[in-house]
Scaffold this active site. Structure first.
Site, PDB file in Angstrom:
ATOM      1  N   ALA A 104     116.638 -44.820 -80.609  1.00 22.50           N
ATOM      2  CA  ALA A 104     116.688 -45.380 -79.245  1.00 22.50           C
ATOM      3  C   ALA A 104     115.146 -45.462 -79.104  1.00 22.50           C
ATOM      4  O   ALA A 104     114.279 -44.730 -79.336  1.00 22.50           O
ATOM      5  CB  ALA A 104     117.527 -44.784 -78.304  1.00 22.50           C
ATOM      6  N   LYS A 105     114.840 -46.515 -78.076  1.00 15.05           N
ATOM      7  CA  LYS A 105     113.642 -46.899 -77.622  1.00 15.05           C
ATOM      8  C   LYS A 105     112.874 -45.577 -77.026  1.00 15.05           C
ATOM      9  O   LYS A 105     111.937 -45.255 -77.496  1.00 15.05           O
ATOM     10  CB  LYS A 105     113.685 -47.863 -76.848  1.00 15.05           C
ATOM     11  N   ARG A 106     113.871 -44.820 -76.221  1.00 14.42           N
ATOM     12  CA  ARG A 106     113.184 -43.664 -75.617  1.00 14.42           C
ATOM     13  C   ARG A 106     113.017 -42.874 -76.455  1.00 14.42           C
ATOM     14  O   ARG A 106     112.083 -41.451 -76.088  1.00 14.42           O
ATOM     15  CB  ARG A 106     113.994 -43.250 -74.267  1.00 14.42           C
ATOM     16  N   GLY A 110     111.566 -43.273 -79.140  1.00 17.41           N
ATOM     17  CA  GLY A 110     110.366 -43.540 -80.065  1.00 17.41           C
ATOM     18  C   GLY A 110     110.820 -44.425 -81.165  1.00 17.41           C
ATOM     19  O   GLY A 110     110.031 -44.453 -82.423  1.00 17.41           O
TER      20      GLY A 110
END
Ligand code: GLU
Length: 286
Positions: A247-249, A251
């Site tokens: 996921a984006k959070r 990285g």
């Protein structure tokens, strides 16, 4: 053409990453396999976090992956009147109340229990004296929250169906008085998504299982607003070779980075369809 309508509904608050690609492919393929329609909805209701460059990036990323959507791209920022109407209806039913609390006040509330989506609002503004409430509404910024207990009582028992979980009894109560319209945005994710899935005739909602709990709230809003309930397909989140979520959070690398480095988007989509993350993905920190 079949009646199946699916959608991909990203928020343009950051670049799309592999997890988004995985979800978009699943929604796209479900519609295509059924001879139905695949819609693209840009969930740009948060004026503080929306970036036009991300909107453009989403369109380029989908084209790069070989995913074509049907009809015009729908932008939630152009549909605020629809959400305001829905909120007005909930207010008229006595199921919405203004909330003046700050995030810090809510976080500091010793009483705040936790639900699936974090701290549950302790209900501070639910029973304000009507005169105090009216005066504060004139003077202070406020959000609108649902009176969850009253809403559940009005709607009665509900369920919804998920491809994997089967028939799921709706249990929105543990999320408390969720927000319907924010102080800093005219509508919440929950209300906008419920209104739009119905308005766009979406029959099949495909999204990550991180939004499973949100569906309880959406089912309740559908019942209150007299809207149909789609069939849900909450899919597992894509994980990397280390078993961790991509996921984006966490990285995960942006699709745009892969695109700019000349990776083949169609080949990437084929790998994701086969359940594999292809070699050559740039490191997460890139
Ligand atoms: N806009 C939401 C997100 O990007 C997804 C909405 C949905 O699929 O219901 O997380």
């Amino acid at each position: 053409m079949s009646h199946v309508i699916s959608r991909f509904a990203p928020s343009p608050t950051g670049a799309l990453h592999l997890g988004h690609a995985f979800s978009a492919i699943r929604a796209h393929d479900l519609a295509r396999a059924a001879g139905g329609r695949f819609l693209l909805r840009i969930e740009d209701i948060d004026p503080g976090r929306t970036r036009e460059e991300h909107v453009a990036g989403i369109l380029e990323d989908l084209a790069w992956l070989g995913l074509r959507w049907d009809g015009d791209v729908v932008r939630q920022s152009a549909r605020l009147g629809l959400y305001a109407d829905a909120l007005d209806r909930l207010k008229a039913m006595g199921l919405a109340y203004p909330c003046f609390c700050t995030r810090a006040e809510i976080a500091a509330s010793a009483a705040a229990p936790h639900g699936p989506a974090g701290a549950v609002y302790p209900g501070t503004c639910r029973h304000l004296d009507p005169q105090v409430r009216a005066a504060r509404m004139v003077a202070e910024p406020h959000a609108w929250r649902i009176d969850m207990a009253a809403a559940i009582a009005r709607a009665g028992p509900l369920d919804w169906t998920d491809e994997t979980a089967g028939t799921v009894p709706a249990a929105p109560g543990e999320q408390g008085d969720v927000v319907l319209a924010r102080k800093d945005a005219p509508v919440s994710y929950h209300l906008a998504v419920t209104v739009d899935d119905a308005a766009q005739g979406v029959t099949d909602v495909v999204r990550g299982e991180d939004l499973f709990a949100a569906t309880h709230v959406h089912r309740l809003l559908q019942a209150l607003l007299g809207l149909p309930t789609p069939f849900y397909h909450h899919h597992p989140l894509l994980t990397g070779p280390d078993g961790k979520r991509l996921a984006k959070r966490d990285g995960a690398p942006a699709l745009a980075l892969m695109r700019q480095r000349g990776m083949d988007g169609h080949a990437l989509a084929a790998s994701l369809r086969a359940g594999a993350i292809p070699a050559g993905i740039p490191p997460a920190s890139a």
